[in-house]
Motif scaffolding. Sequence first.
Motif, mmCIF file in Angstrom:
data_model
loop_
_atom_site.group_PDB
_atom_site.id
_atom_site.type_symbol
_atom_site.label_atom_id
_atom_site.label_comp_id
_atom_site.label_asym_id
_atom_site.label_seq_id
_atom_site.Cartn_x
_atom_site.Cartn_y
_atom_site.Cartn_z
ATOM 1 N N TYR A 79 0.867 -1.186 0.000
ATOM 2 C CA TYR A 79 0.000 0.000 0.000
ATOM 3 C C TYR A 79 0.904 1.237 0.000
ATOM 4 N N VAL A 80 0.654 2.149 -0.928
ATOM 5 C CA VAL A 80 1.442 3.386 -1.041
ATOM 6 C C VAL A 80 0.509 4.556 -0.774
ATOM 7 N N HIS A 81 0.807 5.379 0.237
ATOM 8 C CA HIS A 81 -0.071 6.510 0.545
ATOM 9 C C HIS A 81 0.498 7.806 -0.029
ATOM 10 N N TRP A 82 -0.313 8.473 -0.862
ATOM 11 C CA TRP A 82 0.085 9.778 -1.432
ATOM 12 C C TRP A 82 -0.906 10.807 -0.871
ATOM 13 N N PRO A 83 -0.460 11.709 0.031
ATOM 14 C CA PRO A 83 -1.401 12.476 0.856
ATOM 15 C C PRO A 83 -1.966 13.749 0.219
ATOM 16 N N TYR A 84 -1.427 14.163 -0.946
ATOM 17 C CA TYR A 84 -1.818 15.476 -1.489
ATOM 18 C C TYR A 84 -3.195 15.446 -2.155
ATOM 19 N N CYS A 85 -3.977 16.528 -1.966
ATOM 20 C CA CYS A 85 -5.265 16.710 -2.645
ATOM 21 C C CYS A 85 -5.352 18.144 -3.156
ATOM 22 N N THR A 98 -4.729 11.836 -3.020
ATOM 23 C CA THR A 98 -5.037 11.744 -4.441
ATOM 24 C C THR A 98 -3.807 11.307 -5.216
ATOM 25 N N PRO A 99 -3.580 9.991 -5.323
ATOM 26 C CA PRO A 99 -2.385 9.542 -6.036
ATOM 27 C C PRO A 99 -2.423 9.816 -7.536
ATOM 28 N N SER A 100 -3.608 10.196 -8.077
ATOM 29 C CA SER A 100 -3.619 10.562 -9.507
ATOM 30 C C SER A 100 -2.894 11.885 -9.724
ATOM 31 N N LEU A 101 -2.523 12.585 -8.620
ATOM 32 C CA LEU A 101 -1.713 13.801 -8.748
ATOM 33 C C LEU A 101 -0.220 13.470 -8.740
ATOM 34 N N MET A 102 0.127 12.213 -8.485
ATOM 35 C CA MET A 102 1.536 11.816 -8.384
ATOM 36 C C MET A 102 2.170 11.817 -9.773
ATOM 37 N N ASP A 103 3.440 12.163 -9.824
ATOM 38 C CA ASP A 103 4.165 12.147 -11.092
ATOM 39 C C ASP A 103 4.156 10.709 -11.644
ATOM 40 N N ALA A 148 7.235 8.737 -11.153
ATOM 41 C CA ALA A 148 7.454 8.234 -9.789
ATOM 42 C C ALA A 148 6.602 6.991 -9.534
ATOM 43 N N VAL A 149 5.385 6.984 -10.071
ATOM 44 C CA VAL A 149 4.510 5.804 -9.938
ATOM 45 C C VAL A 149 5.200 4.597 -10.598
ATOM 46 N N ALA A 150 5.738 4.825 -11.808
ATOM 47 C CA ALA A 150 6.406 3.725 -12.539
ATOM 48 C C ALA A 150 7.591 3.203 -11.743
ATOM 49 N N THR A 151 8.357 4.109 -11.128
ATOM 50 C CA THR A 151 9.546 3.678 -10.374
ATOM 51 C C THR A 151 9.145 2.838 -9.167
ATOM 52 N N VAL A 152 8.086 3.248 -8.458
ATOM 53 C CA VAL A 152 7.637 2.470 -7.285
ATOM 54 C C VAL A 152 7.211 1.066 -7.730
ATOM 55 N N ILE A 153 6.465 0.986 -8.832
ATOM 56 C CA ILE A 153 5.985 -0.322 -9.299
ATOM 57 C C ILE A 153 7.181 -1.221 -9.660
ATOM 58 N N LYS A 154 8.131 -0.648 -10.407
ATOM 59 C CA LYS A 154 9.310 -1.444 -10.832
ATOM 60 C C LYS A 154 10.091 -1.915 -9.613
ATOM 61 N N ARG A 155 10.278 -1.009 -8.638
ATOM 62 C CA ARG A 155 11.056 -1.357 -7.438
ATOM 63 C C ARG A 155 10.354 -2.464 -6.654
ATOM 64 N N ALA A 156 9.020 -2.355 -6.545
ATOM 65 C CA ALA A 156 8.269 -3.377 -5.795
ATOM 66 C C ALA A 156 8.404 -4.736 -6.484
ATOM 67 N N ARG A 157 8.367 -4.736 -7.810
ATOM 68 C CA ARG A 157 8.481 -6.006 -8.548
ATOM 69 C C ARG A 157 9.876 -6.606 -8.383
ATOM 70 N N THR A 158 10.904 -5.740 -8.273
ATOM 71 C CA THR A 158 12.273 -6.241 -8.093
ATOM 72 C C THR A 158 12.470 -6.786 -6.686
ATOM 73 N N LEU A 183 -0.500 7.263 -16.671
ATOM 74 C CA LEU A 183 -0.537 6.380 -15.499
ATOM 75 C C LEU A 183 -0.678 4.917 -15.935
ATOM 76 N N SER A 184 -1.401 4.695 -17.016
ATOM 77 C CA SER A 184 -1.512 3.338 -17.554
ATOM 78 C C SER A 184 -0.138 2.869 -18.046
ATOM 79 N N ASP A 185 0.567 3.743 -18.769
ATOM 80 C CA ASP A 185 1.925 3.397 -19.241
ATOM 81 C C ASP A 185 2.859 3.117 -18.064
ATOM 82 N N ALA A 186 2.589 3.777 -16.933
ATOM 83 C CA ALA A 186 3.445 3.593 -15.747
ATOM 84 C C ALA A 186 3.242 2.212 -15.112
ATOM 85 N N GLY A 187 2.166 1.521 -15.472
ATOM 86 C CA GLY A 187 1.950 0.162 -14.939
ATOM 87 C C GLY A 187 0.672 0.005 -14.129
#
Length: 379
Positions: free
Chosen positions: A12-18, A71-76, A79-89, A116-120
Amino acid sequence: MTDPAPSSVALYVHWPYCSRICPYCDFNIVRDRGRTDEQAALAEAILADLAAQAALLGRLPLASIFFGGGTPSLMDPAAVATVIKRARTLFPGGGDVEVTLEANPTHAEADRFAALSDAGINRLSLGVQSLDDAALAFLGRNHSAAEARRAIALAAAAFPRLSIDLIYARPGQTAAHWREELETAVDLGFEHISPYQLTIEPTTAFGRAVARGAWVPPDEDLAAELYETTQTVLERRGFEAYEISNHARGEAARSAHNLHVWRGGDYVGVGPGAHGRLTLGGVRTATVAHRKIGDYVAGVAQGEPWAESEALDARAAAEERLLLGLRTTEGVAEVVFEGLGLAPAELISDGFLVTRGGRIAATAKGRPVLDGVLKALLT
Ligand SMILES: C[S@@+](CC[C@H](N)C(=O)[O-])C[C@H]1O[C@@H](n2cnc3c(N)ncnc32)[C@H](O)[C@@H]1O
Ligand code: SF4
């Protein structure tokens, strides 16, 4: 007693900005004031926290990822892609797992869906809340119903899986109006819907308004009627209520991440205020990260991301399994009840619980009054 070794772990990744703070919301949130340096530092801290917790757990297979908020849809998206790749590694061997992200349906955010779809991201949870402009204004939302409809269409094109959130039990809402709103929403097409009953949280603007008598939320009878309307309409339209507030069109449409959590699976929580459940040294451990962004970033740098971590004894862990599991239609294994010394014969004969294939679940009569059922069970 030690807990069985977990067979997989979710993230679970929490992105606090709205962009705007909604008057009903008491999640761990802050206004997004465009502080890109702070956001970049937070994204880095999230990656470092993830790596540190993975080192504690070892190389378990990844079960799912959920970006929530805020609102994680505000996340770069990078950065979303990097978190996903790191979690998979860090947690290899999980295969093609569900990766959900919560999004608000404004034009600006909908225009990022493709990235965001391209990010995974392969599943979007869209906070539509209502398809009525007056209701959206009351809820303090920064989008219109037309914007939400456009976002649903763009999300359906960008992501293989789509869920929407709605909020009901607003003041003045009738069952007939809610039925119409639900039917209109379902016509827009998605595989999963989470209709939430408006909860008045004391620390929010709505909590203060209700306390001073500015308006009155629906009474218990109307709230129950609105709940029943939800069940009836969604069932007729092909959605199964596999959890109290979650309805899916078929098994494949259920949220794998939420099911993992409700079944008592381990999950790493990263980001400010994120909760986690980890089996450490054979002991189920509840973790809560520092809530303030600055405290969290500093805490991660010092190797102390958690404001609290508590080793749950066997009883506390089993009670938690019961509280979460009884929210789902699949219920909880009878052995969990036995381990707690609970014999729910009366709740079964009164029709609130049912036994099925070695499991105990809440019935249609028990689910809307689950808090009372749990109280009767545990006290
Ligand atoms: C953490 S929010 C994030 C979603 C996203 N930021 C948004 O607002 O669309 C997840 C969902 O919780 C629900 N929610 C939040 N506060 C609530 C409340 N007080 N009562 C009922 N539902 C609530 C909303 O439906 C919201 O979509
Ligand atoms: S409901 Fe969503 S957008 Fe509104 S304050 Fe809460 S997390 Fe932010």
